[in-house]
Scaffold this active site. Structure first.
Site, PDB file in Angstrom:
ATOM      1  N   HIS A  60       0.831  -1.214   0.000  1.00 32.54           N
ATOM      2  CA  HIS A  60       0.000   0.000   0.000  1.00 32.54           C
ATOM      3  C   HIS A  60       0.863   1.262   0.000  1.00 32.54           C
ATOM      4  CE1 HIS A  60      -3.932   2.040   1.025  1.00 32.54           C
ATOM      5  NE2 HIS A  60      -3.052   3.014   1.138  1.00 32.54           N
ATOM      6  N   HIS A  62       1.393   5.484  -1.956  1.00 35.16           N
ATOM      7  CA  HIS A  62       0.869   6.587  -2.788  1.00 35.16           C
ATOM      8  C   HIS A  62       2.035   7.249  -3.498  1.00 35.16           C
ATOM      9  CE1 HIS A  62      -3.303   6.607  -1.226  1.00 35.16           C
ATOM     10  NE2 HIS A  62      -2.712   6.039  -0.182  1.00 35.16           N
ATOM     11  N   GLN A 155      -9.877   9.403  -4.593  1.00 37.34           N
ATOM     12  CA  GLN A 155      -9.597   9.991  -3.267  1.00 37.34           C
ATOM     13  C   GLN A 155     -10.790  10.741  -2.671  1.00 37.34           C
ATOM     14  OE1 GLN A 155      -6.123  10.878  -1.314  1.00 37.34           O
ATOM     15  NE2 GLN A 155      -7.912  10.937   0.032  1.00 37.34           N
ATOM     16  N   HIS A 213      -9.384   1.727   0.192  1.00 39.24           N
ATOM     17  CA  HIS A 213      -9.206   2.398   1.474  1.00 39.24           C
ATOM     18  C   HIS A 213     -10.531   2.182   2.196  1.00 39.24           C
ATOM     19  CE1 HIS A 213      -5.836   4.260  -0.501  1.00 39.24           C
ATOM     20  NE2 HIS A 213      -5.498   4.909   0.599  1.00 39.24           N
ATOM     21  N   GLU A 216     -11.013   3.899   7.175  1.00 34.32           N
ATOM     22  CA  GLU A 216      -9.858   4.587   7.773  1.00 34.32           C
ATOM     23  C   GLU A 216     -10.435   5.671   8.676  1.00 34.32           C
ATOM     24  OE1 GLU A 216      -7.063   6.379   5.079  1.00 34.32           O
ATOM     25  OE2 GLU A 216      -5.587   6.709   6.645  1.00 34.32           O
ATOM     26  N   ASP A 312       2.456   3.174   2.890  1.00 39.17           N
ATOM     27  CA  ASP A 312       1.430   4.196   2.671  1.00 39.17           C
ATOM     28  C   ASP A 312       2.021   5.515   2.189  1.00 39.17           C
ATOM     29  OD1 ASP A 312      -1.109   5.234   2.479  1.00 39.17           O
ATOM     30  OD2 ASP A 312      -1.510   5.327   4.624  1.00 39.17           O
TER      31      ASP A 312
HETATM   32 ZN   LIG Z   1      -3.515   5.048   1.474  1.00 38.34          ZN
END
Ligand SMILES: [Zn+2]
Length: 428
Positions: A60, A62, A155, A213, A216, A312
């Protein structure tokens, strides 16, 4: 043979009665793993009893945001909400060139740390899909030495953000590998559930993997993972779906979780915790006691759910630390989950290697004849010592080629109980 790594200690399988093995590599593949290889090779590495593992895998990440820390300004509060706001400020200023340059720099860091496979989410909410184009270009450029898998990530919410579902479909058509989502960010619980249904149906239709996701949040009633497991089961996506973060599970009612975890197991949904980020962003508005926010890693593992740890973020709007070191990630995961027992500690090493590889669906991953010759030689005797020392990556091999070398760290060797590495004249 092209390359032989001699006297290697493996993390798992070991021929009985032999303390180490020789690993023979030919044509980019592992050709032999035997106690003593008689063959000669063009190049040899003497591991001398050090741990040799298949490479680290980050489940995971970005990459569209990485190494952007300070652009256009720093996150002064260090919170998730300021991070999201900052990303919103940065997005219109992104250029493809700068994004590619930062991502390639991160891939160099990754290679040096034996991290040779990364699943990166890429934001698809900007209709220009500039980040998608940039990361597809990065994927092409690093393909000779690093497996980069991309997730189409809405997102701002696939339903909440206008045009996001169409953008996501376009990103998939352009070559992005995995379907992403963010149900807890939709306007209502019902919208969140609807987004999971739509995205899973799209993935089933296209034969793709899913990684959302999911939950979270510190809200114990954020239960989209239940919907994700149910849709996975309904659509026959077993083994192809992962829930990332799952931090609400930390705060959930125990009785509810006693039903949820078996449901995840039944549907073959994997879990990806992100220890560095979860420990810093979750429980942030608590006073004391302060929740730690990481999902229930040992309980999920005990139930047979595949669990990986992800990095992440590295130097981005959400996190100003990190260096692409999956041993640092495992180290934090081990501490937060209190996995200090022998088997539990080894399981934390698996969470950044084999478990993550299985979630990405990497074929031919491992240290066995026929596997791809992707390996890391660690300055440690076993996986637990590797985590303890964040051991130096003495050599990194990708597709049978040595792509990085690093000298042994003298201090680390001394800590490991090998005082012959210390120059004793210093004391006299
Ligand atoms: Zn993430």
């Amino acid at each position: 043979m092209d390359l032989i790594i001699r006297r290697a200690v493996l993390a798992h399988t070991h021929p009985a009665g032999h303390p180490s093995v020789d690993i023979g590599i030919e044509g980019g593949r592992i050709a032999a793993v035997e106690p003593h290889l008689a063959a000669a090779a063009r190049e040899e590495i003497d591991a001398a009893g050090a741990l040799v593992s298949a490479p680290f895998v980050d489940a995971h990440f970005h990459m569209d945001a990485t190494l952007s820390y300070g652009l256009p300004r720093v996150n002064t509060s260090g919170t998730l909400l300021e991070g999201i706001a900052l990303w919103g400020e940065l997005k219109p200023q992104l250029t493809q060139e700068a994004l590619i340059e930062r991502a390639l720099q991160y891939c160099d860091w990754a290679v040096a740390r034996g991290l040779l496979a990364i699943r990166s989410h890429v934001d698809v909410c900007d209709g220009r899909l500039l980040a998608v184009e940039a990361l597809l270009e990065v994927k092409r450029r690093v393909a000779p030495y690093l497996d980069l898998q991309l997730v189409a990530f809405p997102q701002d919410g696939v339903l909440r953000s206008p045009g996001a579902f169409d953008n996501l479909k376009r990103a998939i058509a352009m070559g992005v590998d995995v379907v992403g989502g963010i149900p807890h960010f939709e306007r209502t619980m019902a919208d969140g559930a609807e987004s999971v249904r739509l995205l899973c149906e799209f993935a089933a239709e296209k034969g793709l993997r899913v990684d959302m996701h999911c939950d979270e949040s510190d809200d114990p009633l954020s239960r989209h993972i239940e919907t994700l497991a149910a849709q996975t089961h309904r659509l026959g996506l077993h083994g192809r779906v992962a829930g990332s973060h799952l931090t609400s599970m930390h705060s959930m009612d125990n009785y509810y979780v006693s039903k949820l975890i078996p449901l995840m197991r039944e549907s073959g949904v994997a879990a990806i915790a992100n220890p560095l980020i979860n420990i810093t962003l979750q429980g942030r508005s608590d006073t004391y006691p302060k929740r730690r926010g990481m999902t229930r890693v040992p309980e999920l593992m005990a139930a047979g759910v595949t669990v990986a740890f992800g990095h992440d973020c590295v130097m981005d709007p959400w996190y100003s630390f990190g260096s692409g070191d999956m041993l640092e990630v495992a180290h934090m995961g081990l501490h937060v989950a209190q996995m200090t027992g022998t088997d539990a500690s080894r399981a934390c090493f698996d969470a950044v290697t084999v478990n993550a590889a299985s979630i990405l669906g990497l074929e031919d991953y491992g240290v066995a004849p026929g596997c791809a010759a992707n390996l890391v030689v660690l300055d440690a005797r076993d996986p637990i010592e590797a985590i303890r020392l964040r051991a130096a990556r003495l050599a990194v091999v990708s597709r049978g080629r040595v792509v990085s070398r690093q000298p042994a760290q003298r201090a680390a060797l001394a800590l490991a109980g090998r005082p012959e590495s210390v120059d004793f004249r210093l004391h006299r």
